[in-house]
Design an enzyme around this catalytic site. Structure first.
Site, PDB file in Angstrom:
ATOM      1  N   CYS A 114      37.921  47.848  54.231  1.00 17.07           N
ATOM      2  CA  CYS A 114      37.526  49.408  54.052  1.00 17.07           C
ATOM      3  C   CYS A 114      36.406  49.958  54.920  1.00 17.07           C
ATOM      4  CB  CYS A 114      36.916  49.312  52.372  1.00 17.07           C
ATOM      5  SG  CYS A 114      38.290  48.699  51.370  1.00 17.07           S
ATOM      6  N   HIS A 255      33.166  55.411  50.971  1.00 12.66           N
ATOM      7  CA  HIS A 255      34.263  54.900  50.922  1.00 12.66           C
ATOM      8  C   HIS A 255      34.729  55.072  49.461  1.00 12.66           C
ATOM      9  CE1 HIS A 255      37.386  52.152  50.537  1.00 12.66           C
ATOM     10  NE2 HIS A 255      36.796  51.375  49.829  1.00 12.66           N
ATOM     11  N   ASN A 285      42.257  53.924  46.306  1.00 13.65           N
ATOM     12  CA  ASN A 285      41.520  53.487  47.359  1.00 13.65           C
ATOM     13  C   ASN A 285      42.425  53.057  48.333  1.00 13.65           C
ATOM     14  OD1 ASN A 285      40.343  51.518  49.144  1.00 13.65           O
ATOM     15  ND2 ASN A 285      39.469  50.368  47.344  1.00 13.65           N
TER      16      ASN A 285
HETATM   17  N1  ACO Z   1      43.440  48.037  32.482  1.00 13.71           N
HETATM   18  C1  ACO Z   1      42.981  47.675  31.696  1.00 13.71           C
HETATM   19  N2  ACO Z   1      42.062  46.574  31.331  1.00 13.71           N
HETATM   20  C2  ACO Z   1      41.627  46.032  32.615  1.00 13.71           C
HETATM   21  C3  ACO Z   1      42.243  46.541  33.965  1.00 13.71           C
HETATM   22  C4  ACO Z   1      43.198  47.559  33.612  1.00 13.71           C
HETATM   23  N3  ACO Z   1      43.853  48.087  34.858  1.00 13.71           N
HETATM   24  N4  ACO Z   1      41.607  45.856  34.756  1.00 13.71           N
HETATM   25  C5  ACO Z   1      41.064  44.996  34.225  1.00 13.71           C
HETATM   26  N5  ACO Z   1      40.881  44.942  32.924  1.00 13.71           N
HETATM   27  C6  ACO Z   1      40.149  44.406  31.981  1.00 13.71           C
HETATM   28  C7  ACO Z   1      39.738  42.916  32.617  1.00 13.71           C
HETATM   29  O1  ACO Z   1      40.650  42.208  32.024  1.00 13.71           O
HETATM   30  C8  ACO Z   1      38.439  42.758  31.760  1.00 13.71           C
HETATM   31  O2  ACO Z   1      38.647  42.265  30.275  1.00 13.71           O
HETATM   32  P1  ACO Z   1      38.019  41.227  29.583  1.00 13.71           P
HETATM   33  O3  ACO Z   1      36.619  41.817  29.413  1.00 13.71           O
HETATM   34  O4  ACO Z   1      38.850  41.077  28.212  1.00 13.71           O
HETATM   35  O5  ACO Z   1      38.021  39.953  30.550  1.00 13.71           O
HETATM   36  C9  ACO Z   1      37.729  44.042  31.464  1.00 13.71           C
HETATM   37  O6  ACO Z   1      38.899  45.188  31.699  1.00 13.71           O
HETATM   38  C10 ACO Z   1      36.797  44.242  32.371  1.00 13.71           C
HETATM   39  O7  ACO Z   1      36.955  43.909  33.567  1.00 13.71           O
HETATM   40  P2  ACO Z   1      36.065  44.140  35.109  1.00 13.71           P
HETATM   41  O8  ACO Z   1      36.662  43.487  35.980  1.00 13.71           O
HETATM   42  O9  ACO Z   1      34.689  43.692  34.484  1.00 13.71           O
HETATM   43  O10 ACO Z   1      35.958  45.690  34.893  1.00 13.71           O
HETATM   44  P3  ACO Z   1      35.011  46.476  35.940  1.00 13.71           P
HETATM   45  O11 ACO Z   1      34.557  47.629  35.019  1.00 13.71           O
HETATM   46  O12 ACO Z   1      34.237  45.858  36.868  1.00 13.71           O
HETATM   47  O13 ACO Z   1      36.290  47.292  36.707  1.00 13.71           O
HETATM   48  C11 ACO Z   1      37.166  47.310  38.987  1.00 13.71           C
HETATM   49  C12 ACO Z   1      37.023  46.652  37.689  1.00 13.71           C
HETATM   50  C13 ACO Z   1      37.548  48.704  38.796  1.00 13.71           C
HETATM   51  C14 ACO Z   1      37.968  46.547  39.948  1.00 13.71           C
HETATM   52  C15 ACO Z   1      35.622  47.258  39.567  1.00 13.71           C
HETATM   53  O14 ACO Z   1      35.081  46.087  39.332  1.00 13.71           O
HETATM   54  C16 ACO Z   1      35.704  47.851  41.037  1.00 13.71           C
HETATM   55  O15 ACO Z   1      35.554  48.744  41.260  1.00 13.71           O
HETATM   56  N6  ACO Z   1      35.235  46.703  42.002  1.00 13.71           N
HETATM   57  C17 ACO Z   1      34.934  47.031  43.252  1.00 13.71           C
HETATM   58  C18 ACO Z   1      35.999  47.432  44.224  1.00 13.71           C
HETATM   59  C19 ACO Z   1      35.593  47.747  45.757  1.00 13.71           C
HETATM   60  O16 ACO Z   1      34.741  48.183  45.947  1.00 13.71           O
HETATM   61  N7  ACO Z   1      36.581  46.749  46.421  1.00 13.71           N
HETATM   62  C20 ACO Z   1      35.753  46.785  47.939  1.00 13.71           C
HETATM   63  C21 ACO Z   1      36.820  47.601  48.832  1.00 13.71           C
HETATM   64  S1  ACO Z   1      38.458  47.121  48.679  1.00 13.71           S
HETATM   65  C22 ACO Z   1      38.956  46.416  50.172  1.00 13.71           C
HETATM   66  O17 ACO Z   1      38.340  46.117  51.125  1.00 13.71           O
HETATM   67  C23 ACO Z   1      40.341  46.306  50.253  1.00 13.71           C
END
Ligand code: ACO
Length: 333
Positions: A114, A255, A285
């Site tokens: 990214c 980003h 993204n």
């Molecule tokens: N729908 C419903 N529930 C979901 C979903 C979904 N699509 N995805 C995850 N959950 C659930 C999980 O299973 C978890 O349930 P649990 O508590 O029962 O285990 C709960 O939601 C919370 O999951 P988290 O992973 O903690 O959710 P979070 O609030 O962290 O959001 C996300 C997840 C959106 C992926 C976030 O962590 C994020 O944005 N991370 C950074 C992404 C990023 O910056 N990537 C870098 C660039 S990408 C690249 O380089 C290719």
């Protein structure tokens, strides 16, 4: 050569728009979860015949046409991508052929996930400096829909496809274009965001396909934590080193991985959200394409002399921030 001025933008999105509601019919998710946890409402997916290279070619053609330059003027072409249609040859070679760029010029892909567009600008600047020439194409292009596990709700809702291109010019002027760049790497981040199979360590096999190891894997919570702290810190550092603050920053271009990460970066700088380029709600993204797609979307609002801070974070981990003084009135394009 003293500086690198950005002189034209281009963009391309594939034909299919996918809503949160559509995804909620195939995985256990909801529009409410995706919108509140990420800010994403729709994303674009490639259809038959579309891929990261076709998008790159369309975006690059538009940037070239808007610049008024001819293919023969382009001294090099750099494509940032992690989702090239082929392991080799590069997307940049396909762009060279499709646009009719001269054969005696370099064209290559880089993979900095990214952060790729920011790395790409540095590579283009280096090539113009060492090899000569005045203009370069820097492209970010992705077809991430092809790398995602459609059954994994934690990743399939996040990513989209698209390409953005920027034409850059080597300039002797000091007070325009890229003023300062910080590019960083933390290779300890590998386990948290990568593709476990499909490369040369674990080549594709029935086993890798059966175990879905050829898809992009992300430990979202960990990546989120590193993205917030590294992007906020590097952005605050580049602002401080260049005498920039909430009063003289015109635009922050972060980003587009998660609206909550964007919010955190903006509040660390105390910059209001109306000075932050945001299109994650429409595109999701698009990894290396998010930053040039932001420029493409917001170009009309940019004025000559505006202070822009770009910042990105991605797999690797790679991250960085770049301070740009904008070189033209976008409304006149
Ligand atoms: N729908 C419903 N529930 C979901 C979903 C979904 N699509 N995805 C995850 N959950 C659930 C999980 O299973 C978890 O349930 P649990 O508590 O029962 O285990 C709960 O939601 C919370 O999951 P988290 O992973 O903690 O959710 P979070 O609030 O962290 O959001 C996300 C997840 C959106 C992926 C976030 O962590 C994020 O944005 N991370 C950074 C992404 C990023 O910056 N990537 C870098 C660039 S990408 C690249 O380089 C290719």
């Amino acid at each position: 050569m003293k500086g690198l001025r950005l002189i034209a933008t281009g963009g391309a999105l594939p034909g299919r728009t996918v809503t949160n509601e559509e995804l909620s019919r195939t995985v256990d998710t909801s529009d409410e979860w995706i919108t509140t946890r990420t800010g994403i409402r729709t994303r674009h997916y490639c259809t038959e015949g579309e891929n990261a290279a076709t998008l790159a070619i369309a975006a690059a053609k538009q940037a070239l046409q808007r610049s008024g330059l001819a293919p023969a003027d382009i001294a090099c072409c750099v494509c940032a991508t992690l989702s090239a249609p082929d392991a080799t040859p590069s997307v940049a070679c396909q762009v060279q052929a499709a646009l009719g760029l001269p054969e005696n010029r370099p064209a290559l892909d880089i993979n900095a996930a990214c952060s790729g567009f920011l790395y790409g600008m540095a590579v283009a600047r280096g090539m113009l400096t060492t090899l000569g020439g005045q203009y370069a194409l820097v492209i970010g292009c992705e077809a991430l829909s092809r790398l995602m596990d459609p059954a994994d709700r934690s990743t399939c809702v996040l990513f989209g496809d698209g390409a953005g291109a920027v034409l850059v010019e080597a300039t002797e002027e000091e007070n325009v274009g890229v003023q300062n760049s910080y590019l960083r790497t933390d290779g300890q981040g590998l386990p948290f965001l990568h593709m476990k199979a499909g490369g040369s360590v674990c080549p594709p096999s029935h086993f890798t396909v059966d175990h879905r190891l050829h898809y992009l894997y992300q430990e979202g919570r960990t990546v989120f934590k590193y993205a917030v702290s590294n992007m906020s810190d590097i952005t605050a550092t580049i602002a401080e080193k260049n005498g920039l603050n909430k009063d003289n920053i015109d635009w922050v271009i972060p980003h587009q991985a998660n609206l909550r990460i964007i919010d955190a970066v903006a509040s660390r700088l105390e910059v209001p959200l109306d000075k932050v380029m945001i299109n994650i709600q429409r595109y999701g993204n698009t990894s290396g394409a998010t930053l040039p797609l932001c420029l493409w979307d917001y170009e009309k609002q940019l004025k000559k002399g505006d202070n822009l801070i770009f910042t990105a974070f991605g797999a690797g981990f790679t991250y960085g921030a770049v301070y740009v003084k904008w070189g033209y009135d976008g409304s006149k394009r």
